[in-house]
Design a protein around this motif. Structure first.
Motif, PDB file in Angstrom:
ATOM      1  N   LEU A 290      -1.806  -2.256 -13.024  1.00 38.65           N
ATOM      2  CA  LEU A 290      -1.331  -0.742 -12.181  1.00 38.65           C
ATOM      3  C   LEU A 290      -0.824  -0.871 -11.029  1.00 38.65           C
ATOM      4  CD1 LEU A 290      -2.463   1.703 -11.811  1.00 38.65           C
ATOM      5  CD2 LEU A 290      -4.480   1.176 -10.702  1.00 38.65           C
ATOM      6  N   VAL A 291      -1.259  -2.147 -10.918  1.00 44.41           N
ATOM      7  CA  VAL A 291      -0.144  -2.867  -9.144  1.00 44.41           C
ATOM      8  C   VAL A 291       1.586  -2.938  -9.549  1.00 44.41           C
ATOM      9  CG1 VAL A 291       0.138  -5.146  -7.747  1.00 44.41           C
ATOM     10  CG2 VAL A 291      -2.406  -3.841  -8.287  1.00 44.41           C
ATOM     11  N   GLY A 292       1.447  -3.197 -10.927  1.00 45.48           N
ATOM     12  CA  GLY A 292       3.148  -3.736 -11.066  1.00 45.48           C
ATOM     13  C   GLY A 292       3.377  -2.313 -11.494  1.00 45.48           C
ATOM     14  N   VAL A 293       2.932  -1.179 -12.059  1.00 41.86           N
ATOM     15  CA  VAL A 293       3.377  -0.029 -12.355  1.00 41.86           C
ATOM     16  C   VAL A 293       3.785   0.402 -10.352  1.00 41.86           C
ATOM     17  CG1 VAL A 293       3.035   2.326 -13.369  1.00 41.86           C
ATOM     18  CG2 VAL A 293       2.456   0.630 -14.033  1.00 41.86           C
ATOM     19  N   ILE A 294       2.467   0.571  -9.349  1.00 41.95           N
ATOM     20  CA  ILE A 294       2.771   0.431  -8.389  1.00 41.95           C
ATOM     21  C   ILE A 294       4.075   0.750  -7.805  1.00 41.95           C
ATOM     22  CG2 ILE A 294       1.872   1.330  -6.197  1.00 41.95           C
ATOM     23  CD1 ILE A 294      -0.524   1.719  -7.420  1.00 41.95           C
ATOM     24  N   ALA A 295       4.269  -1.340  -7.779  1.00 41.57           N
ATOM     25  CA  ALA A 295       4.948  -1.679  -6.880  1.00 41.57           C
ATOM     26  C   ALA A 295       6.814  -1.140  -7.785  1.00 41.57           C
ATOM     27  CB  ALA A 295       4.798  -3.333  -7.548  1.00 41.57           C
ATOM     28  N   SER A 296       6.263  -1.507  -8.892  1.00 43.81           N
ATOM     29  CA  SER A 296       7.491  -1.397  -9.790  1.00 43.81           C
ATOM     30  C   SER A 296       9.014   0.381  -9.586  1.00 43.81           C
ATOM     31  CB  SER A 296       7.824  -1.318 -11.536  1.00 43.81           C
ATOM     32  OG  SER A 296       7.218  -0.118 -11.844  1.00 43.81           O
TER      33      SER A 296
ATOM     34  N   ALA B 232      10.436   0.040  -6.178  1.00 46.37           N
ATOM     35  CA  ALA B 232      12.429  -0.933  -6.364  1.00 46.37           C
ATOM     36  C   ALA B 232      12.302  -0.359  -7.820  1.00 46.37           C
ATOM     37  CB  ALA B 232      12.263  -1.724  -5.544  1.00 46.37           C
ATOM     38  N   GLN B 233      13.394  -0.319  -7.907  1.00 42.03           N
ATOM     39  CA  GLN B 233      13.811  -0.352  -9.477  1.00 42.03           C
ATOM     40  C   GLN B 233      14.759  -1.192  -9.476  1.00 42.03           C
ATOM     41  OE1 GLN B 233      13.387   3.222 -11.699  1.00 42.03           O
ATOM     42  NE2 GLN B 233      14.324   2.262 -13.756  1.00 42.03           N
TER      43      GLN B 233
ATOM     44  N   LYS C  42      15.764   1.984  -4.328  1.00 43.99           N
ATOM     45  CA  LYS C  42      14.438   2.424  -3.922  1.00 43.99           C
ATOM     46  C   LYS C  42      14.665   3.432  -3.458  1.00 43.99           C
ATOM     47  CE  LYS C  42      13.951  -2.071  -2.488  1.00 43.99           C
ATOM     48  NZ  LYS C  42      13.420  -3.012  -1.298  1.00 43.99           N
ATOM     49  N   GLY C  43      13.645   4.642  -3.766  1.00 49.41           N
ATOM     50  CA  GLY C  43      13.604   6.234  -3.998  1.00 49.41           C
ATOM     51  C   GLY C  43      14.887   6.548  -4.026  1.00 49.41           C
TER      52      GLY C  43
END
Length: 147
Positions: free
Chosen positions: A13-19, A22-23, A53-54
């Motif tokens: 879940l943390v990885g999904v939110i972080a990605s 920014a991609q 990023k956004g």
């Protein structure tokens, strides 16, 4: 759900939110107006890496051996630009303030940032604890974030 499953689910879940914030993107997926603006401004850039990023596009690159970063709006207009600078180029008033505020700290990295003509400095300080601090060009403290 057992303990290991809970930990793994949390990390996912943390990885999904972080990605989602920014991609990394391939240069071929960067709009041509942005690539054109970047290539015109920095024709000698090497080690170019793009992120979305956004709504903005951020590019990390090198000029010579110096790390740089530029952020572009979808229109191709530069939002901000930053570069690593030697510690000796940090304004004396900021260096003095850091020495007083973090007497056991050591300046590890200094970034000079230009956002719409407003200059700020981001300084990574190693010490107890490690922190990142921001100052404006006049030496006024802006904020501190744990590293």
């Amino acid at each position: 759900m057992n303990y290991k499953s809970t930990i793994l689910a949390s990390l996912f879940l943390v990885g999904v939110i972080a990605s989602s914030n920014a991609q990394d993107i391939d240069q071929k997926n960067v709009p041509s107006v942005i690539k054109s603006a970047f290539n015109k401004a920095y024709p000698k850039a090497t080690d170019v890496d793009w992120e979305k990023k956004g709504a903005n596009y951020e590019v990390d690159f090198n000029l010579g051996k110096v790390d740089h970063k530029a952020t572009y709006a979808a229109s191709g207009k530069t939002v901000s630009f930053e570069k690593d600078i030697p510690n000796a180029q940090l304004p004396a008033v900021i260096a003095k303030n850091i020495k007083a505020k973090y007497p056991k700290g050591r300046i590890d990295d200094v970034d000079w940032i230009n956002t719409a003509g407003k200059i700020t400095y981001k300084i990574d300080i190693e010490g107890t604890p490690d922190v990142n601090v921001w100052y404006d060009a006049s030496g006024k403290f802006i904020k501190e974030v744990a590293d």
